[in-house]
Design a protein around this motif. Sequence first.
Motif, PDB file in Angstrom:
ATOM      1  N   UNK A 144      16.504 161.881  -4.812  1.00 33.52           N
ATOM      2  CA  UNK A 144      15.650 162.746  -3.985  1.00 33.52           C
ATOM      3  C   UNK A 144      14.609 163.470  -4.815  1.00 33.52           C
ATOM      4  N   UNK A 145      14.917 163.641  -6.152  1.00 34.56           N
ATOM      5  CA  UNK A 145      13.950 164.347  -6.979  1.00 34.56           C
ATOM      6  C   UNK A 145      12.678 163.529  -7.212  1.00 34.56           C
ATOM      7  N   UNK A 146      12.673 162.257  -6.810  1.00 34.27           N
ATOM      8  CA  UNK A 146      11.479 161.415  -6.924  1.00 34.27           C
ATOM      9  C   UNK A 146      10.781 161.230  -5.583  1.00 34.27           C
ATOM     10  N   UNK A 147      11.192 162.017  -4.597  1.00 39.45           N
ATOM     11  CA  UNK A 147      10.665 161.815  -3.252  1.00 39.45           C
ATOM     12  C   UNK A 147       9.159 162.039  -3.195  1.00 39.45           C
ATOM     13  N   UNK A 148       8.699 163.039  -3.969  1.00 39.87           N
ATOM     14  CA  UNK A 148       7.275 163.340  -3.935  1.00 39.87           C
ATOM     15  C   UNK A 148       6.439 162.206  -4.520  1.00 39.87           C
ATOM     16  N   UNK A 149       7.048 161.391  -5.352  1.00 36.44           N
ATOM     17  CA  UNK A 149       6.306 160.296  -5.975  1.00 36.44           C
ATOM     18  C   UNK A 149       6.202 159.082  -5.076  1.00 36.44           C
ATOM     19  N   UNK A 150       6.966 159.063  -3.982  1.00 31.51           N
ATOM     20  CA  UNK A 150       7.032 157.875  -3.138  1.00 31.51           C
ATOM     21  C   UNK A 150       6.494 158.125  -1.732  1.00 31.51           C
ATOM     22  N   UNK A 151       5.838 159.267  -1.501  1.00 27.57           N
ATOM     23  CA  UNK A 151       5.275 159.557  -0.187  1.00 27.57           C
ATOM     24  C   UNK A 151       4.091 158.651   0.102  1.00 27.57           C
ATOM     25  N   UNK A 152       4.012 158.187   1.329  1.00 25.60           N
ATOM     26  CA  UNK A 152       2.889 157.311   1.679  1.00 25.60           C
ATOM     27  C   UNK A 152       1.613 158.111   1.914  1.00 25.60           C
ATOM     28  N   UNK A 153       1.775 159.414   2.217  1.00 26.43           N
ATOM     29  CA  UNK A 153       0.610 160.293   2.392  1.00 26.43           C
ATOM     30  C   UNK A 153       0.895 161.591   1.657  1.00 26.43           C
ATOM     31  N   UNK A 154      -0.013 161.976   0.765  1.00 25.70           N
ATOM     32  CA  UNK A 154       0.182 163.160  -0.060  1.00 25.70           C
ATOM     33  C   UNK A 154      -1.093 163.993  -0.042  1.00 25.70           C
TER      34      UNK A 154
END
Length: 788
Positions: free
Chosen positions: A141-151
Amino acid sequence: MDVSGILEAQKAKQQSVLVEKETPLEVDAGHLMVYDINPIDEESYNENLEEHLQNLARDGIQVLIGNLFSLPITKSPDGPLAQLPPSVYQLPRAKPLPKPKPPTKWERFAAAKGISHKKRDRKEWDEERQEWVNRWGKDGRNKQAEEQWATPVPHNADADYNPQLAARKERKERIAKNEKQRLANIARANGESASSSLKDEIERTLATSRASTASMGRFDKKLEGEKKLRGVKRKYEPTEMPTEKEQKANLNLIARMDSDARKMRTHPQAEESVLNARKAIRSASKGRGSAALVASFLSLAVQAASAKADASRLEERGLFDPVCRRIADEASSATKVYYPPALQYLKAIHHWSFASTELSDCVVEPATPEDVGRVLQIVGETRTPFAVKGGGHSTNPGFSSTKGVHISMVAFSQVTYDASSQTAQVGAGLVWDDVYEALEPYGVNVVGGRVSGVGVAGFTLGGGFSWKTNQYGLTVDTVEAYELVKPDGTVSTVTEGSDSELFFGLKGGLNNFGIVTKFTLKTHPQTNVWGGLITFTKKQIPDVTAATAEFSASVTDPKASIITTYNFVLGAPGISLLLFYDGPTPPAGIFDHFLQIPHFTRDVKTRTFLDLVKTPPSYLQANQRGLFQMVPVLEYTPSFINAVVNQSEYWGNKLGFLPNVLGLRSGMFFSYAVEPFLPNIYAHSTNPTAYPYSRSRFFSPFNIYFSWLNPLEDDLFQKSVMESARALLDAAQSEGQSNLGDVPLYPNYATGTTPVEVIYGDHLGKLRALKARVDPDNVMGLAGGFKL
């Protein structure tokens, strides 16, 4: 039916569950152990040891099981459980108990506030995916921000802003910060100050940055109070160590190399390579290019396969052969005996042509002529095959190699110049490069080899054609004395006056009369010489051929000499031309025709004799399989040389590696050397010599050489060399060069299957009589070579 007998027999087989001994067995149920301190029953022990041990084990297990069933039992879903009591005996530890770690700052704070430690679960609930997922690590989950389709992107972000990379960078920085804090906590718990830890980190960073310059920080300015950088002290292994330890270290090294290579094949690097491929190839091939590097790799693969093929023999005979051990025991302490896989062993058995390399029982490096004599006595008594290796330039398998005792003459490497007698004493373990270098300061030279890496002993004992042969004859014509170890082990100095028959036999008789440890050679004044190497491509072959035929027919200056070699290499024909003049500057007109032809490369100048000998790159054919063969030639006519050109192209195209990649041929180098000499070279000596057996008829030693890689093609290439030699012999005879079959073949250019009658001719009967006198037990027959 009465079954009482059966029941009684079955009852006799069963033993009582009660174990009765003089001293009751002690049970430690906590460790599931039983201690039996009763004395051993010697009668039972000696009568049947296996049964005695089984009975002891049965008694101990019976007592232990009985004790376990007497323990309190509790019920459980898995069945009844017995609670083991505390251990009676404390078992010894292999290592001391670890010291408790000092509590960190947080641990001290938590203990003071009564905060209990609660370990976070590795999983946490994902509301969106409705499943348990890793908190960190793979798919964390700590990598969730790296895998968002929209940021969302900050309004002040750069044009090349990448939100995924930014999130990953932030996560890495957070991990690094936590790790730094953890190390600071540990340092603080150990009584170290945070400032000292930070200072050490700054000093390490400064040292790393300074050592990263091209000069490794040698010329950088030092800060005030800066300490001198201390490098890592290398640990050197002792130069001498037990054989078992050395073997183990070498095997570990080979295993590690093989493991690293396998890792590179299995786990290739994902990052872009920073290797400069062209520079790496140039470095690995020593400037010879990718084709030569491929050839080297193929050769190494073939060598490894050959070594594996001989590995079974090593296992059969063992590492320490009894004959080798006897030599080590009875020779002087200065004599060395090496076994595989010692580096000294591998170096000693290595030959210029890998086809001549064999795995021997051992390598013996005698230190004195007397030690050589003792070795000969031992191998003669035990009838052990042996070989004697000087320079290792022979292409005939078994001539200077063996599967028995390999005698390396490397210790006989002295060169002593005597100005009063104008002679030089030369050790049998040298190559000619060493001799020329040692005599250079005295301004003198000897009649020796023409290219680098050729050994003194085999060359001299076989005759010896030299750059100076036109002036002084063959090398055997300049030998004044031999230090010879005879087959019975005695050491003697052989001269014309001491034993004229043996002196005659040693001049071309090879290794049939003992082992020569030292040669005394005539010396001649030596100045700088002129010459070098010129290479030509296929287009210039006709012009070079015409110039070679003209030189052979017209040049009579004894100081001038050439070798025109017609090669087929890397899929194309070409010429390597060696020019030599025994003086700083040649007279006009001798070499002009050659120098006017457009060349591919040229390295011709005034230089030292040693520098000229090292000019041709003979190392290019090293570590391949190869074979020499001689064709006697009376005259190098244009038509004969054209036949040579045709032969080189025919066999190169038929057996060459590059023209036959799909046909899996392994031929690497096809060489035909035209070596013209003056007609009077055999008149420099009036005394008869074993070789050549006839000095009244002139001939030049034309040399054929093929090299290849695959040992499975040995027969093919050997037959091809002989077929090519027969074709050129027919070509010479067809133009009027008659009776070439009566010309003695040069033994140093002859294949191992050449009959000795062709080499020694009319001298063979005299040599056989001499052999019977000097070596009646045929000890030297245990070694390879042309045997009488």
